[in-house]
Motif scaffolding. Structure first.
Motif, short mmCIF file in Angstrom:
data_model
loop_
_atom_site.label_atom_id
_atom_site.label_comp_id
_atom_site.label_asym_id
_atom_site.label_seq_id
_atom_site.Cartn_x
_atom_site.Cartn_y
_atom_site.Cartn_z
N TRP A 261 0.86 -1.12 0.01
CA TRP A 261 -0.09 -0.05 -0.26
C TRP A 261 0.99 1.34 0.01
O TRP A 261 0.63 2.25 -0.64
CB TRP A 261 -0.80 0.07 1.21
N PHE A 262 2.11 1.08 0.74
CA PHE A 262 2.83 2.42 0.71
C PHE A 262 3.32 2.71 -0.79
O PHE A 262 3.48 3.59 -1.32
CB PHE A 262 4.05 2.15 1.55
N THR A 263 3.88 1.56 -1.55
CA THR A 263 4.39 1.76 -2.88
C THR A 263 3.30 2.07 -3.78
O THR A 263 3.36 2.93 -4.66
CB THR A 263 4.80 0.15 -3.29
N PHE A 264 1.84 1.50 -3.54
CA PHE A 264 0.82 2.07 -4.49
C PHE A 264 0.45 3.51 -4.26
O PHE A 264 0.34 4.20 -5.15
CB PHE A 264 -0.33 1.08 -4.08
N PHE A 265 0.51 3.97 -3.15
CA PHE A 265 0.24 5.41 -3.04
C PHE A 265 1.52 6.32 -3.28
O PHE A 265 1.40 7.41 -3.63
CB PHE A 265 -0.38 5.58 -1.61
N HIS A 266 2.54 5.68 -3.14
CA HIS A 266 3.88 6.34 -3.77
C HIS A 266 3.53 6.57 -5.20
O HIS A 266 3.90 7.56 -5.57
CB HIS A 266 4.90 5.42 -3.39
N GLU A 267 3.00 5.58 -5.94
CA GLU A 267 2.87 5.88 -7.41
C GLU A 267 1.78 6.67 -7.64
O GLU A 267 1.88 7.46 -8.71
CB GLU A 267 2.66 4.52 -8.03
N ILE A 268 0.90 6.59 -6.96
CA ILE A 268 -0.35 7.54 -7.06
C ILE A 268 0.23 8.95 -6.92
O ILE A 268 -0.26 10.04 -7.68
CB ILE A 268 -1.47 7.24 -6.10
N ILE A 271 1.67 10.27 -9.87
CA ILE A 271 0.51 10.69 -10.92
C ILE A 271 0.02 12.19 -10.59
O ILE A 271 -0.02 12.94 -11.24
CB ILE A 271 -0.33 9.46 -11.01
N ILE A 272 -0.29 12.14 -9.45
CA ILE A 272 -0.79 13.45 -8.92
C ILE A 272 0.06 14.93 -8.91
O ILE A 272 -0.50 15.77 -9.23
CB ILE A 272 -1.52 13.40 -7.51
N HIS A 273 1.23 14.49 -8.59
CA HIS A 273 2.18 15.39 -8.84
C HIS A 273 2.81 15.86 -10.43
O HIS A 273 3.61 16.61 -10.11
CB HIS A 273 3.47 15.33 -8.05
N GLY A 274 2.25 14.99 -11.31
CA GLY A 274 2.57 15.40 -12.58
C GLY A 274 3.81 14.92 -12.92
O GLY A 274 4.75 15.69 -13.76
N ASP A 275 4.57 13.86 -12.48
CA ASP A 275 6.11 13.46 -12.60
C ASP A 275 6.41 12.69 -13.87
O ASP A 275 7.41 12.37 -14.04
CB ASP A 275 6.60 12.63 -11.25
N ILE A 276 5.35 12.49 -14.74
CA ILE A 276 5.52 11.46 -15.62
C ILE A 276 5.42 12.38 -16.87
O ILE A 276 4.48 12.84 -17.55
CB ILE A 276 4.41 10.32 -15.99
N GLU A 291 11.11 11.77 -5.83
CA GLU A 291 10.96 10.35 -5.16
C GLU A 291 10.41 10.45 -3.57
O GLU A 291 9.46 10.13 -3.02
CB GLU A 291 12.19 9.47 -5.07
N ASP A 292 11.34 11.70 -2.98
CA ASP A 292 10.77 12.16 -1.63
C ASP A 292 9.69 12.58 -1.73
O ASP A 292 8.74 12.36 -0.64
CB ASP A 292 11.88 13.10 -1.39
N ARG A 293 9.19 13.38 -2.59
CA ARG A 293 7.73 14.05 -2.58
C ARG A 293 6.87 12.83 -2.77
O ARG A 293 5.78 12.83 -1.82
CB ARG A 293 7.60 14.86 -3.73
N ALA A 294 6.80 12.05 -3.56
CA ALA A 294 6.07 10.69 -3.50
C ALA A 294 5.99 10.04 -2.30
O ALA A 294 4.91 9.39 -1.98
CB ALA A 294 6.22 9.78 -4.73
N ASN A 295 7.11 9.76 -1.60
CA ASN A 295 7.19 9.13 -0.45
C ASN A 295 6.35 9.77 0.57
O ASN A 295 5.42 9.10 1.49
CB ASN A 295 8.56 9.01 0.24
N LYS A 296 6.42 11.16 0.63
CA LYS A 296 5.73 11.90 1.73
C LYS A 296 4.25 11.89 1.53
O LYS A 296 3.39 11.71 2.53
CB LYS A 296 6.29 13.22 1.63
N PHE A 297 3.66 11.92 0.21
CA PHE A 297 2.72 11.84 -0.11
C PHE A 297 2.02 10.41 0.55
O PHE A 297 0.73 10.51 1.03
CB PHE A 297 2.39 11.91 -1.69
N ALA A 298 2.42 9.56 0.23
CA ALA A 298 2.31 7.91 0.58
C ALA A 298 2.23 7.80 1.95
O ALA A 298 1.03 7.40 2.66
CB ALA A 298 3.32 6.97 0.06
#
Length: 363
Positions: A261-268, A271-276, A291-298
């Motif tokens: 679940w941490f990895t799932f929300f990391h990937e979400i 997407i939300i931050h427009g990293d792709i 990556e740090d921003r996605a970790n914090k989001f998760a």
């Protein structure tokens, strides 16, 4: 009789000159007469009839006039012969290096056969040929160089096997390409889906993937869980598709529910931050601002930040305390335990009985 390694005989590849010879015999026409009718030397005709010279497009046109057989007939005969001969030579010129690469990819090839992306019975040279087609390369040897270009740029870490990772990424593309969804990416809707997605953390594992697929499809995201292979240390892949959708794939490397679940929300978060930009290959070992921003989001999606800080300040990491706080946060106990372990507040061997393992089917 020359045979290739797939058992086909070189003698079964028919040169168009043999057909020309049969037609001349049926009509009682000599090679000399055909030479006169087509305006070439008799030796030229002899070379074609004896399979020493090909039928060019210009000579096919001359044969059309001389024999009243359309030029396309001769052009097609020659084209088929050239193709069959090239196939024969291709199979017989596979290098030892390509065979070594094939053996090296044995694990992922077995999986590709199991899920129907490669034919079950193929082996040896014919498997090399099909794998080239699967990967869209003229030789497996080209993979390391090709993999460093464009959207397929791979990491140079020693953990990464370029052959395995390149093949794995191609598999990921084909798995999600088979999913048909009508909705284009809608980030606002994705944000709205986060609460019901979090509720899935309490569900039985067999229900999770189909429900996630359904929720994400409504947001314009194709989702799949794919098998992990040594040499492809990837926790997720996100790719923009030409139809306005995204593809999100996660691996089965980590079996614990809290990590999933941490990895799932990391990937979400990505997407939300427009990293792709085009394709994001989320390696496990990459560390950067995104990556740090996605970790914090998760972290903050799973556990409310202020509440977690207050819990840490109390310093009571007993199981009853953990369970009470988990109820307050409306999260499974394993989520909090996983976070506490990650942050170093409890040891990884503690509360093993509370940890939950997921065995997710790929697909």
């Amino acid at each position: 009789m020359a045979k290739n390694m797939s058992g086909l005989s070189r003698e079964f590849i028919i040169h168009p000159g043999e057909t020309l010879k049969e037609i001349l015999e049926d009509r009682g026409m000599s090679q000399k007469e055909l030479a006169l009718r087509t305006g070439v030397t008799e030796s030229h005709v002899s070379s074609v009839v004896n399979c020493q010279k090909d039928i060019s497009v210009s000579y096919a046109k001359k044969l059309e006039y001389a024999l009243d057989i359309d030029a396309s007939f001769w052009i097609n005969l020659q084209g088929n012969y050239d193709k069959e001969l090239a196939d024969f030579e291709d199979v017989n010129k596979i290098s030892d290096e390509e065979f070594r690469i094939l053996k090296h990819l044995n694990g992922i090839i077995k999986h590709l056969k199991q899920i129907g992306l490669l034919e079950q019975k193929l082996q040896g040279p014919m498997l090399v040929i099909q794998l080239r087609k699967f990967l869209n390369v003229s030789s497996l040897i080209r993979i390391p160089e090709l993999s460093q270009a464009g959207a397929y740029r791979l990491a140079t870490e020693t953990k990464v096997d370029p052959y395995v990772l390149f093949t794995w990424l191609r598999m990921c593309d084909l798995i999600t390409d088979n999913q048909q969804i009508e909705q284009k990416l809608d980030v606002s809707k994705l944000k709205e889906k986060i609460p019901p997605i979090k509720e899935l953390m309490f569900e039985d594992v067999v229900k999770i993937q189909p429900r996630l697929k359904s929720y994400l499809a409504e947001c314009g995201i194709r989702f799949s869980i794919v098998k992990h292979f040594r040499g492809a240390p990837v926790q997720g892949v996100i790719k923009k598709n030409s139809d306005g959708t995204l593809s999100l794939l996660m691996t089965t490397r980590r079996k614990f529910a809290d990590i999933f679940w941490f990895t799932f929300f990391h990937e979400i978060g990505h997407i939300i931050h427009g990293d792709i930009e085009d394709k994001l290959i989320d390696y496990e070992f990459i560390k950067n601002e995104a990556e740090d921003r996605a970790n914090k989001f998760a972290e903050n999606i799973l556990i409310e930040a202020e509440g977690y800080s207050a819990f840490i300040e109390k310093g009571d990491f007993s199981l009853p305390s953990i369970k009470r706080f988990s109820v307050e946060q409306n999260i499974p106990t394993y989520v909090l335990i996983g976070r506490l372990q990650k942050d170093g507040h409890v040891r990884y061997y503690q509360y093993r009985g509370e940890k939950v393992k997921y065995v997710m089917e790929e697909g």
